[in-house]
Design a protein around this motif. Structure first.
Motif, short mmCIF file in Angstrom:
data_model
loop_
_atom_site.label_atom_id
_atom_site.label_comp_id
_atom_site.label_asym_id
_atom_site.label_seq_id
_atom_site.Cartn_x
_atom_site.Cartn_y
_atom_site.Cartn_z
N HIS A 1 21.18 8.93 12.66
CA HIS A 1 20.47 9.69 13.70
C HIS A 1 21.29 9.84 14.98
O HIS A 1 20.76 10.31 15.99
N VAL A 2 22.54 9.44 14.96
CA VAL A 2 23.35 9.42 16.19
C VAL A 2 24.59 10.30 16.03
O VAL A 2 25.26 10.28 15.00
N ALA A 3 24.91 11.04 17.08
CA ALA A 3 26.12 11.85 17.13
C ALA A 3 26.95 11.41 18.32
O ALA A 3 26.43 10.85 19.29
N SER A 4 28.25 11.65 18.26
CA SER A 4 29.12 11.26 19.36
C SER A 4 30.28 12.24 19.51
O SER A 4 30.70 12.90 18.56
N LEU A 5 30.77 12.30 20.73
CA LEU A 5 31.87 13.17 21.11
C LEU A 5 32.86 12.29 21.86
O LEU A 5 32.47 11.58 22.81
N ALA A 6 34.13 12.25 21.47
CA ALA A 6 35.06 11.27 22.04
C ALA A 6 36.41 11.86 22.38
O ALA A 6 36.91 12.75 21.69
N MET A 7 37.00 11.28 23.44
CA MET A 7 38.33 11.67 23.91
C MET A 7 39.16 10.41 24.15
O MET A 7 38.62 9.39 24.61
#
Length: 233
Positions: A178-184
């Motif tokens: 149920h979790v999404a993430s965006l990473a740099m």
């Protein structure tokens, strides 16, 4: 003639956390190695108890027992100290960035570093929404295929990646369905990876379309933070 190494006593039972910490914190700045008698004086514990506690501490590399029977802090104590110093220095630069990202994106902003085969949440700023991630600073997560773990694995390698992935990385439903993430990635002096700057939220809210809208904001924040930490643009 060199001294013979003293036999190590057998550990029986489990030492209490308070007593273990009493021994560990008995060491002071300027100490080299301490005699058992000195540890007993500083801790008010009997020598046999200290010896048992030190065996537990030795297992985790927090204390080393020398051949002459004296004790000194181990390499793991040094590693923990370096992590603390790094965290303390990073905090004043990273936390304001996270707070700004969370306020602007309305999602949870976090900063992760790698620790072996896990990733450690070092800092975090909560989303204003009641439905949000429950990871807290100090929590460990696996080095899986999530965007955060991929950034840490790809750019943490001493050799440059053969193909640079499109950044920021976005994933949904990897660690948690149920979790999404965006990473740099965030770099320091010499191009060394410092950690991963990320936005995370419910996958129903942080969709791929929403991630595309937030990507420029996260990319800009990571690049500015890298510059502040010594990375050359």
């Amino acid at each position: 003639m060199p001294k013979e190494a003293r036999p190590r006593p057998k550990l029986e039972g489990v030492a209490s956390a308070e007593r273990v910490l009493t021994v560990l914190t008995a060491f002071r700045r300027g100490d080299d190695a301490l005699e058992l008698t000195e540890l007993a004086r500083r801790t008010d514990l009997v020598k046999s108890t200290i010896m048992r506690l030190c065996i537990s501490l030795e297992k985790f590399g927090l204390i080393e027992r020398l051949d002459d029977g004296r004790y000194r802090l181990g390499v793991e104590a040094a590693r923990i100290g370096s992590v603390y110093q790094q965290s303390f220095a990073l905090e004043e630069r990273v936390v304001p960035v996270l707070e700004r990202l969370a306020a602007e994106s309305m999602e949870t902003a976090s900063f992760y570093i790698r620790r072996g085969n896990q990733r450690l949440c070092l800092f975090r700023a909560d989303s204003p929404y009641p439905l949000r991630m429950n990871v807290r600073p100090g929590d460990m997560r696996p080095m899986d295929q999530s965007a955060i773990a991929q950034v840490l694995a790809t750019f943490g390698d001493r050799t440059a990646p053969q193909t640079t992935p499109e950044l920021p990385l976005y994933t949904s439903g990897i660690t948690d369905p149920h979790v999404a993430s965006l990473a740099m990635p965030v770099f320091g002096a010499g191009g060394r990876l410092i950690g991963a700057l990320a936005l995370s939220g419910p996958s129903s809210r942080l969709t791929s379309e929403q991630a595309d809208l937030l990507a420029p904001r996260l990319r800009d924040a990571a690049e500015r933070l890298s510059a502040e930490l010594g990375a050359q643009t």
